[in-house]
Write a protein that holds these residues in place. Structure first.
Motif, mmCIF file in Angstrom:
data_model
loop_
_atom_site.group_PDB
_atom_site.id
_atom_site.type_symbol
_atom_site.label_atom_id
_atom_site.label_comp_id
_atom_site.label_asym_id
_atom_site.label_seq_id
_atom_site.Cartn_x
_atom_site.Cartn_y
_atom_site.Cartn_z
ATOM 1 N N LYS A 294 0.834 -1.205 0.000
ATOM 2 C CA LYS A 294 0.000 0.000 0.000
ATOM 3 C C LYS A 294 0.873 1.260 0.000
ATOM 4 O O LYS A 294 0.662 2.174 -0.793
ATOM 5 C CB LYS A 294 -0.895 -0.028 1.240
ATOM 6 C CG LYS A 294 -1.862 1.125 1.331
ATOM 7 C CD LYS A 294 -2.706 1.000 2.585
ATOM 8 C CE LYS A 294 -3.567 2.238 2.742
ATOM 9 N NZ LYS A 294 -4.340 2.219 3.986
ATOM 10 N N LEU B 248 3.967 1.593 -0.924
ATOM 11 C CA LEU B 248 4.673 1.700 -2.203
ATOM 12 C C LEU B 248 3.770 2.317 -3.279
ATOM 13 O O LEU B 248 4.161 3.243 -3.991
ATOM 14 C CB LEU B 248 5.132 0.306 -2.624
ATOM 15 C CG LEU B 248 6.061 0.113 -3.810
ATOM 16 C CD1 LEU B 248 6.598 -1.301 -3.778
ATOM 17 C CD2 LEU B 248 5.452 0.367 -5.155
ATOM 18 N N GLN C 225 1.163 4.180 -2.890
ATOM 19 C CA GLN C 225 0.913 5.602 -2.612
ATOM 20 C C GLN C 225 2.077 6.443 -3.095
ATOM 21 O O GLN C 225 1.891 7.520 -3.643
ATOM 22 C CB GLN C 225 0.727 5.825 -1.104
ATOM 23 C CG GLN C 225 -0.617 5.339 -0.597
ATOM 24 C CD GLN C 225 -0.722 5.413 0.908
ATOM 25 O OE1 GLN C 225 0.272 5.354 1.635
ATOM 26 N NE2 GLN C 225 -1.946 5.523 1.406
ATOM 27 N N ARG C 226 3.274 5.934 -2.903
ATOM 28 C CA ARG C 226 4.477 6.661 -3.305
ATOM 29 C C ARG C 226 4.543 6.874 -4.811
ATOM 30 O O ARG C 226 5.046 7.882 -5.277
ATOM 31 C CB ARG C 226 5.735 5.885 -2.863
ATOM 32 C CG ARG C 226 5.928 5.873 -1.392
ATOM 33 C CD ARG C 226 6.086 7.258 -0.920
ATOM 34 N NE ARG C 226 6.461 7.314 0.474
ATOM 35 C CZ ARG C 226 6.721 8.454 1.097
ATOM 36 N NH1 ARG C 226 6.659 9.595 0.446
ATOM 37 N NH2 ARG C 226 7.038 8.456 2.361
ATOM 38 N N ILE C 227 4.068 5.879 -5.553
ATOM 39 C CA ILE C 227 4.194 6.036 -7.008
ATOM 40 C C ILE C 227 2.945 6.656 -7.625
ATOM 41 O O ILE C 227 2.890 6.866 -8.826
ATOM 42 C CB ILE C 227 4.591 4.717 -7.718
ATOM 43 C CG1 ILE C 227 3.529 3.647 -7.510
ATOM 44 C CG2 ILE C 227 5.936 4.228 -7.231
ATOM 45 C CD1 ILE C 227 3.807 2.388 -8.301
ATOM 46 N N GLY C 228 1.964 6.984 -6.792
ATOM 47 C CA GLY C 228 0.855 7.799 -7.281
ATOM 48 C C GLY C 228 -0.282 7.047 -7.953
ATOM 49 O O GLY C 228 -0.913 7.553 -8.864
ATOM 50 N N ILE C 229 -0.576 5.837 -7.486
ATOM 51 C CA ILE C 229 -1.739 5.090 -7.990
ATOM 52 C C ILE C 229 -3.003 5.686 -7.345
ATOM 53 O O ILE C 229 -2.958 6.094 -6.187
ATOM 54 C CB ILE C 229 -1.581 3.587 -7.622
ATOM 55 C CG1 ILE C 229 -0.248 3.028 -8.140
ATOM 56 C CG2 ILE C 229 -2.757 2.754 -8.109
ATOM 57 C CD1 ILE C 229 -0.027 3.175 -9.612
ATOM 58 N N ILE D 162 4.429 -4.419 -10.351
ATOM 59 C CA ILE D 162 3.745 -3.159 -10.628
ATOM 60 C C ILE D 162 4.238 -2.578 -11.943
ATOM 61 O O ILE D 162 5.435 -2.449 -12.175
ATOM 62 C CB ILE D 162 3.987 -2.154 -9.485
ATOM 63 C CG1 ILE D 162 3.481 -2.755 -8.172
ATOM 64 C CG2 ILE D 162 3.276 -0.833 -9.760
ATOM 65 C CD1 ILE D 162 4.249 -2.308 -6.979
ATOM 66 N N MET E 92 1.671 11.877 -0.950
ATOM 67 C CA MET E 92 2.636 10.796 -0.822
ATOM 68 C C MET E 92 3.431 10.553 -2.097
ATOM 69 O O MET E 92 4.540 10.055 -2.050
ATOM 70 C CB MET E 92 1.905 9.500 -0.448
ATOM 71 C CG MET E 92 1.141 9.560 0.850
ATOM 72 S SD MET E 92 2.237 9.644 2.249
ATOM 73 C CE MET E 92 2.692 7.903 2.366
ATOM 74 N N GLN E 93 2.862 10.879 -3.241
ATOM 75 C CA GLN E 93 3.512 10.416 -4.463
ATOM 76 C C GLN E 93 4.821 11.151 -4.738
ATOM 77 O O GLN E 93 4.954 12.338 -4.500
ATOM 78 C CB GLN E 93 2.563 10.476 -5.658
ATOM 79 C CG GLN E 93 2.256 11.839 -6.188
ATOM 80 C CD GLN E 93 1.065 11.753 -7.141
ATOM 81 O OE1 GLN E 93 -0.063 11.690 -6.696
ATOM 82 N NE2 GLN E 93 1.317 11.747 -8.427
ATOM 83 N N LEU E 94 5.794 10.374 -5.220
ATOM 84 C CA LEU E 94 7.154 10.895 -5.390
ATOM 85 C C LEU E 94 7.303 11.682 -6.681
ATOM 86 O O LEU E 94 8.217 12.486 -6.803
ATOM 87 C CB LEU E 94 8.159 9.735 -5.365
ATOM 88 C CG LEU E 94 8.283 9.017 -4.028
ATOM 89 C CD1 LEU E 94 8.998 7.688 -4.197
ATOM 90 C CD2 LEU E 94 9.002 9.891 -3.016
ATOM 91 N N ASP E 95 6.432 11.415 -7.650
ATOM 92 C CA ASP E 95 6.514 12.142 -8.908
ATOM 93 C C ASP E 95 5.181 12.034 -9.645
ATOM 94 O O ASP E 95 4.442 11.074 -9.461
ATOM 95 C CB ASP E 95 7.633 11.557 -9.786
ATOM 96 C CG ASP E 95 8.097 12.550 -10.842
ATOM 97 O OD1 ASP E 95 9.090 13.243 -10.579
ATOM 98 O OD2 ASP E 95 7.447 12.645 -11.911
ATOM 99 N N ILE F 51 4.399 8.112 -13.192
ATOM 100 C CA ILE F 51 4.499 6.851 -12.450
ATOM 101 C C ILE F 51 5.862 6.190 -12.631
ATOM 102 O O ILE F 51 6.460 5.701 -11.672
ATOM 103 C CB ILE F 51 3.372 5.876 -12.876
ATOM 104 C CG1 ILE F 51 2.028 6.394 -12.383
ATOM 105 C CG2 ILE F 51 3.630 4.480 -12.335
ATOM 106 C CD1 ILE F 51 0.857 5.481 -12.688
ATOM 107 N N ALA G 206 8.349 7.985 -10.681
ATOM 108 C CA ALA G 206 8.086 7.726 -9.262
ATOM 109 C C ALA G 206 8.618 6.353 -8.844
ATOM 110 O O ALA G 206 9.171 6.196 -7.763
ATOM 111 C CB ALA G 206 6.595 7.839 -8.974
ATOM 112 N N MET G 207 8.461 5.364 -9.747
ATOM 113 C CA MET G 207 8.987 4.019 -9.442
ATOM 114 C C MET G 207 10.499 4.058 -9.271
ATOM 115 O O MET G 207 11.049 3.470 -8.348
ATOM 116 C CB MET G 207 8.648 3.053 -10.575
ATOM 117 C CG MET G 207 7.216 2.573 -10.591
ATOM 118 S SD MET G 207 7.097 1.389 -11.965
ATOM 119 C CE MET G 207 5.385 1.061 -12.002
ATOM 120 N N PHE H 274 11.317 5.601 -6.101
ATOM 121 C CA PHE H 274 11.034 4.705 -4.980
ATOM 122 C C PHE H 274 12.187 3.726 -4.775
ATOM 123 O O PHE H 274 12.639 3.497 -3.657
ATOM 124 C CB PHE H 274 9.726 3.940 -5.199
ATOM 125 C CG PHE H 274 9.335 3.102 -4.015
ATOM 126 C CD1 PHE H 274 8.612 3.655 -2.981
ATOM 127 C CD2 PHE H 274 9.723 1.761 -3.929
ATOM 128 C CE1 PHE H 274 8.270 2.898 -1.861
ATOM 129 C CE2 PHE H 274 9.389 1.001 -2.819
ATOM 130 C CZ PHE H 274 8.655 1.571 -1.789
#
Lengths: 148, 461
Positions: A29, A31, A33-37, A69, B367-370, B373, B376-377, B380
């Motif tokens: 979850k 992860l 959120q971090r990548i913006g899903i 992912i 929360m999102q890093l960029d 996507i 952002a990956m 991450f």
């Protein structure tokens, strides 16, 4: 799609460890959120993964949770070397459960695991062999279901 | 940085010593210490005021209005919430407090306890008629919780009841009423809230739950409490001013404490949650669908509900005792049933309904890093790599609350690895070793040279 646009994470699920239950799903979850899903998609993935993770803890004596992912979808693969599911169609029915009493007393094992996973995911496959193990593959598209 | 987002919580730079207490307690990881001073990351701040409560140096302040602002308006109405009355022991009569507010220059009083009852009725009917959507429904009363949902739990926005906060409902109603009386135009009417927290102050400058607020400004409870104490008279002569005050019953008054909202709305299958960490935890559980068999969650960011707000004057337990005693004595003169009590108390005609003014929350994910996507990956993965090289002590000395946050800041180019004192120490050690090595390679003249073992050592390398 090239592999550079994919990422993969793996979590080990310890057998019978209710204290640590949910570590894989909450890690995945965070992860996502971090990548913006989209938040609604993350919610479905987290719930589906949590259910599968709990099944592994309750029935299978541990297993592996993998998340693959890519930008437009997430695939969650949960595999174990547990007892397997004798009748998959029966297991898909709401309320059907083989969880032992002590597990039910903890508030789990209500027979909603697989039905919830089916509800949350866009596609679900089960491969299960009795006495060898089970592998559940859930596909989630990164599209808000309600806005589709 | 914030996209123009307004916040009430500010830093008083001169008082800040960079101790990272606030950094550690911030529920949304919105504070960093940079160059020895705390800074607030506006995009993450939810105005809960936890930093104001925790700062041992009083370097965190809330921007609120001053009483002198009233002079800009011809007719000033004050909206005192139950939490203001809770600052006073129950022996102090409501009339004495009202007289105090009158002496401070207010022309009319509309108690938030009165509007709370209309809001309670709306909640009651909304919850009872709610059919198919996800459960539980979540209270919309605490603006810090609404902001927490915006930044951390946008998936729960649809579960927040689309109902006005009591103060906003009161402001909309009384403004229309006063204008209807014909003496003043809308611009001449000032409507002032007495806020227990900075989140309610922010919500006036930048409302998240309505398109435009009817409230003119807000004073802190501690400020108004102090002012009232200054002018308070035991025997208030009040008969000539009774029609300038609208107040509620014990149910409206009870809203000030945690659980009062659910009680006034007559809801049974509810969960009462207060305190920002607890709020965070329950929202997480709601998101995981663990609460779907609960009807309603009354959730506030302060322990004790509004009584525990960071801008209150007296201790939250003293306030709770005060409020409960006041509610109990009000209850003695009321009908036994809740419905009868409310029917007797709710006498405003044409009280506004929420659907006219309320707007759905807008997600404010942080929360999102960029945006991209794929990028952002990558970030991450890089972040995980950086994190694994950090000591994992979460000591805060770098100015970020956790090693994870530092790793994120590094990946985002906002911090450097050597902000970590352990990394810095390792770098200094490496540098010192390098200097030593270099020093040994400096050519020296033959006269200075002694035949020694050093040459052997160099060869060994």
């Amino acid at each position: 799609m090239s592999d550079t646009k994919k990422m993969k994470v793996t979590y080990e699920v310890a057998p019978g460890d209710f204290e640590r239950a949910g570590e894989a799903s909450s890690g995945i979850k965070r992860l996502l959120q971090r990548i913006g899903i989209p938040a609604e998609v993350i919610r479905r993935i987290a719930i589906g993964t949590y259910e599968a993770e709990m099944n592994v803890i309750i029935h299978a004596g541990g297993g592996i949770v993998t998340a693959e992912i890519s930008p437009d979808s997430t695939v969650i693969i949960v595999s174990d070397k547990g007892p397997g599911i004798a009748d998959i169609e029966l297991a898909k029915q709401e309320g059907w459960s083989t969880a032992p009493d002590y597990v039910r007393q903890m508030g789990f094992g209500a027979g909603m695991g697989l039905p919830n996973m089916i509800k949350c995911s866009d596609k679900l496959d089960i491969v299960s062999v009795v006495n060898q193990g089970t592998q559940i593959t859930m596909l989630f598209y990164h599209v808000d279901k309600e806005s589709k | 940085m914030s996209g123009g987002y307004f916040h009430s919580v500010r830093l008083k730079g001169s008082a800040c010593i960079g101790c990272v207490t606030c950094v550690k307690y911030c529920p949304t990881e919105a504070i960093r210490v940079r160059n020895g001073k705390a800074i607030i990351l506006a995009a993450r701040c939810i105005d809960c005021g936890e930093c104001i409560r925790r700062c041992p140096h009083h370097a965190k302040v809330a921007v609120m209005d001053n009483l002198s602002e009233m002079r800009k308006y011809k007719y000033n109405i004050i909206l005192p919430p139950p939490s203001l009355y809770a600052q006073f022991p129950p022996e102090i009569k409501m009339e004495a407090i009202w007289q105090g507010l009158r002496d401070l220059g207010f022309d009319e009083i509309f108690d938030v306890s009165a509007s709370s009852e209309y809001v309670s009725a709306e909640i009651e009917s909304y919850v009872k008629n709610y059919q198919d959507g996800p459960r539980p429904l979540i209270s919309s009363a605490c603006p810090a919780v609404l902001r927490l949902i915006q930044v951390k739990f946008p998936e729960l926005i649809k579960q927040v009841v689309p109902i006005l906060s009591p103060a906003e409902a009161a402001a909309i109603y009384i403004k229309e009423e006063v204008v209807k009386r014909g003496e003043y135009s809308p611009e001449q009417v000032g409507i002032w809230f007495v806020a227990p927290c900075p989140a309610k102050g922010s919500n006036i400058r930048q409302a998240v739950d309505v398109n435009s607020t009817a409230i003119t400004g807000a004073f802190s409870i501690s400020k108004i409490y102090g002012e009232i104490c200054r002018v308070l008279k035991e025997d208030a002569n009040f008969s000539d001013w009774q029609d300038h005050v609208t107040t509620g019953s014990s149910y409206g008054m009870g809203w000030g404490a945690a659980g009062g909202e659910a009680r006034a709305a007559g809801l049974n299958n509810v969960l009462i949650v207060h305190g920002v960490d607890e709020a965070y935890e329950v929202l997480e559980q709601i998101s995981m669908n663990k609460m779907h068999d609960v009807d309603y969650v009354e959730c506030s960011a302060c322990y004790g509900g509004c009584l525990g707000g960071p801008l209150t004057a007296v201790n939250k337990f003293v306030a709770e005792k005060n409020l409960k005693q006041r509610v109990r004595s009000m209850r003695e003169n009321e009908p036994v049933s809740r419905k009868e009590t409310l029917a007797k108390s709710m006498r405003c005609e044409n009280f506004p309904v929420s659907s006219q003014a309320v707007k759905q929350l807008v997600p404010r994910p942080m929360m999102q890093l960029d945006e991209d996507i794929v990028v952002a990956m990558k970030k991450f993965e890089k972040m995980e790599e950086v994190l694994s090289s950090l000591p994992g002590l979460d000591c805060g000395a770098c100015g970020a609350p956790t090693c994870q946050c530092l790793a994120e800041d590094i990946v985002q180019g906002k911090a450097h690895e050597t902000d970590c004192i352990f990394k810095l120490r390792a770098s200094v050690k490496k540098l010192a070793q390098g200097m030593l090595d270099l020093a040994e390679q400096i050519p020296i003249s033959g006269r200075q040279a002694k035949p020694s073992h050093k040459e052997d050592k160099n060869e060994n390398k």
